[in-house]
Each structure stands twice: as structure tokens, then as C-alpha cells.
Design a protein around this motif. Structure first.
Motif, PDB file in Angstrom:
ATOM      1  N   ARG A  16       0.838  -1.206   0.000  1.00 51.20           N
ATOM      2  CA  ARG A  16       0.000   0.000   0.000  1.00 51.20           C
ATOM      3  C   ARG A  16       0.870   1.252   0.000  1.00 51.20           C
ATOM      4  NH1 ARG A  16      -3.270   2.743   4.285  1.00 51.20           N
ATOM      5  NH2 ARG A  16      -4.909   3.802   3.133  1.00 51.20           N
ATOM      6  N   ALA A  17       1.966   1.220   0.743  1.00 44.01           N
ATOM      7  CA  ALA A  17       2.880   2.363   0.792  1.00 44.01           C
ATOM      8  C   ALA A  17       3.497   2.629  -0.577  1.00 44.01           C
ATOM      9  CB  ALA A  17       3.972   2.113   1.829  1.00 44.01           C
ATOM     10  N   SER A  20       0.909   4.283  -2.798  1.00 41.94           N
ATOM     11  CA  SER A  20       0.700   5.659  -2.360  1.00 41.94           C
ATOM     12  C   SER A  20       1.880   6.542  -2.764  1.00 41.94           C
ATOM     13  CB  SER A  20       0.499   5.695  -0.844  1.00 41.94           C
ATOM     14  OG  SER A  20       0.243   7.004  -0.421  1.00 41.94           O
ATOM     15  N   GLU A  23       1.734   7.288  -6.462  1.00 45.02           N
ATOM     16  CA  GLU A  23       0.703   8.282  -6.773  1.00 45.02           C
ATOM     17  C   GLU A  23       1.170   9.692  -6.402  1.00 45.02           C
ATOM     18  OE1 GLU A  23      -3.939   9.415  -5.927  1.00 45.02           O
ATOM     19  OE2 GLU A  23      -2.952   7.941  -4.642  1.00 45.02           O
ATOM     20  N   ARG A  24       1.835   9.819  -5.264  1.00 43.32           N
ATOM     21  CA  ARG A  24       2.341  11.138  -4.835  1.00 43.32           C
ATOM     22  C   ARG A  24       3.413  11.648  -5.785  1.00 43.32           C
ATOM     23  NH1 ARG A  24      -1.394   9.621  -2.436  1.00 43.32           N
ATOM     24  NH2 ARG A  24      -1.997   9.991  -0.309  1.00 43.32           N
ATOM     25  N   GLN A  58      -6.035   1.126  -2.881  1.00 38.81           N
ATOM     26  CA  GLN A  58      -4.932   2.014  -3.237  1.00 38.81           C
ATOM     27  C   GLN A  58      -4.499   1.816  -4.688  1.00 38.81           C
ATOM     28  OE1 GLN A  58      -3.928   4.163  -0.672  1.00 38.81           O
ATOM     29  NE2 GLN A  58      -3.064   5.288  -2.394  1.00 38.81           N
ATOM     30  N   GLN A  61      -6.934   3.634  -6.788  1.00 41.15           N
ATOM     31  CA  GLN A  61      -6.649   5.064  -6.688  1.00 41.15           C
ATOM     32  C   GLN A  61      -5.510   5.455  -7.629  1.00 41.15           C
ATOM     33  OE1 GLN A  61      -8.260   7.383  -4.873  1.00 41.15           O
ATOM     34  NE2 GLN A  61      -6.890   9.020  -5.519  1.00 41.15           N
ATOM     35  N   LEU A  62      -4.453   4.665  -7.653  1.00 39.89           N
ATOM     36  CA  LEU A  62      -3.310   4.947  -8.518  1.00 39.89           C
ATOM     37  C   LEU A  62      -3.700   4.830  -9.987  1.00 39.89           C
ATOM     38  CD1 LEU A  62      -0.337   5.548  -9.049  1.00 39.89           C
ATOM     39  CD2 LEU A  62       0.143   3.120  -8.640  1.00 39.89           C
TER      40      LEU A  62
END
Length: 156
Positions: A16-17, A20, A23-24, A58, A61-62
Motif C-alpha cells: 500500500r505504501a 501511495s 501516486e504522490r 490504493q 486510486q493509482l
């Protein structure tokens, strides 16, 4: 290197990290991130198959963010020399993976899968030209799969 290190472990938190972080990075420096799009899409498509709903969420989301970044521009309005073309290059893989999650028993994952389909179908880069239609050839071959997943999922 950090992404590879985190992906090498089976921990859902690390997976998950990674999603994330990617994506950032895409949001913070889209033009610089273009060379890493292929590996990012591959990571998202691999991790969306996880048994953990947080990792699935996640990954969705990406994927939605990648679809919105189909055309990458810098803050000065300069378009990247290397367009992302996520929809054009990964249409089948994205829509098949996302369609499977529309009927997820986890309602948050199912709802986010529906939103990811919207992100895929919405033209433009999510900012200035977001109302422009995308090429029908990017969606039409997959309409049957999408409708079937909606019929057996949230519309059942």
C-alpha cells in the motif's frame, strides 16, 4: 530502489505504501515521472490482485490518477515530449482488472472501481480539458465486460 525493496516484501502495508508513494510522485512531478509510467502501471495492475482490500483500494486510486495524467503538462504549460498514453497502451489490462473489482464484496473497493472507470472514460488530464470525450475505440471493445460487471456487482 525503495519501491523495489518494498515490493519484495509480502506485507500489505508495504504494498500500500508503494502505491501511495507512486501516486504522490505522479502528482508532485508529473513531467519527471513520465519514464516510470510503465513500471507504475505494471505495479498497480499486479497489486490490484491482492487479497487485501486496502491494497486493492490504493491500486484503484493509482490507476485512476494515471488515467487522469494521460496528458502530462508542467506548471509552465509545457507538454511532455513523451506523452503518457495510459489509456491507449493499457486499455484492456486496466478495464479488465477494474471490472473484476466492481463486484467486490467490499463496498468501498466496488465504489472506487466504479470511480476508476469514470476516471478512465473522462477525457483530458483532469484539469483544463476534462470534458473532452476520449476516443470511442478505447472503451467500446470493453463495454460488454464493464456492463456485465456492473450487472453482477452494484446493480445486482
Amino acid at each position: 530502489q525503495l519501491v523495489d525493496l518494498l515490493l519484495a516484501t509480502p506485507s500489505w502495508r508495504n504494498q500500500r505504501a508503494v502505491l501511495s508513494m507512486l501516486e504522490r510522485c505522479l502528482a508532485a512531478a508529473p513531467v519527471t515521472f513520465v519514464p516510470h509510467i510503465s513500471a507504475t502501471v505494471d505495479a498497480a495492475l499486479n497489486l490490484i490482485q491482492s487479497d487485501n482490500v486496502r491494497v486493492q483500494y490504493q491500486a484503484l486510486q493509482l490507476i485512476g490518477s494515471l488515467c487522469c495524467a494521460n496528458t502530462v503538462e508542467s506548471e509552465e504549460g509545457v507538454t511532455s515530449d513523451c506523452p503518457v498514453l495510459v489509456r491507449e497502451n493499457y486499455a484492456a489490462q486496466i478495464l479488465e482488472s477494474v471490472a473484476r473489482h466492481v463486484s467486490s464484496p467490499c463496498t468501498k473497493v466496488a465504489a472506487h472501481a466504479c470511480l476508476t472507470i469514470v476516471s478512465y472514460c473522462r477525457g483530458g488530464n483532469g484539469r483544463d480539458d476534462c470534458l473532452l470525450p476520449i476516443d470511442q475505440d478505447l472503451v467500446l471493445p470493453h463495454v460488454g465486460t464493464l456492463l456485465e460487471s456492473l450487472k453482477t456487482g452494484p446493480l445486482a
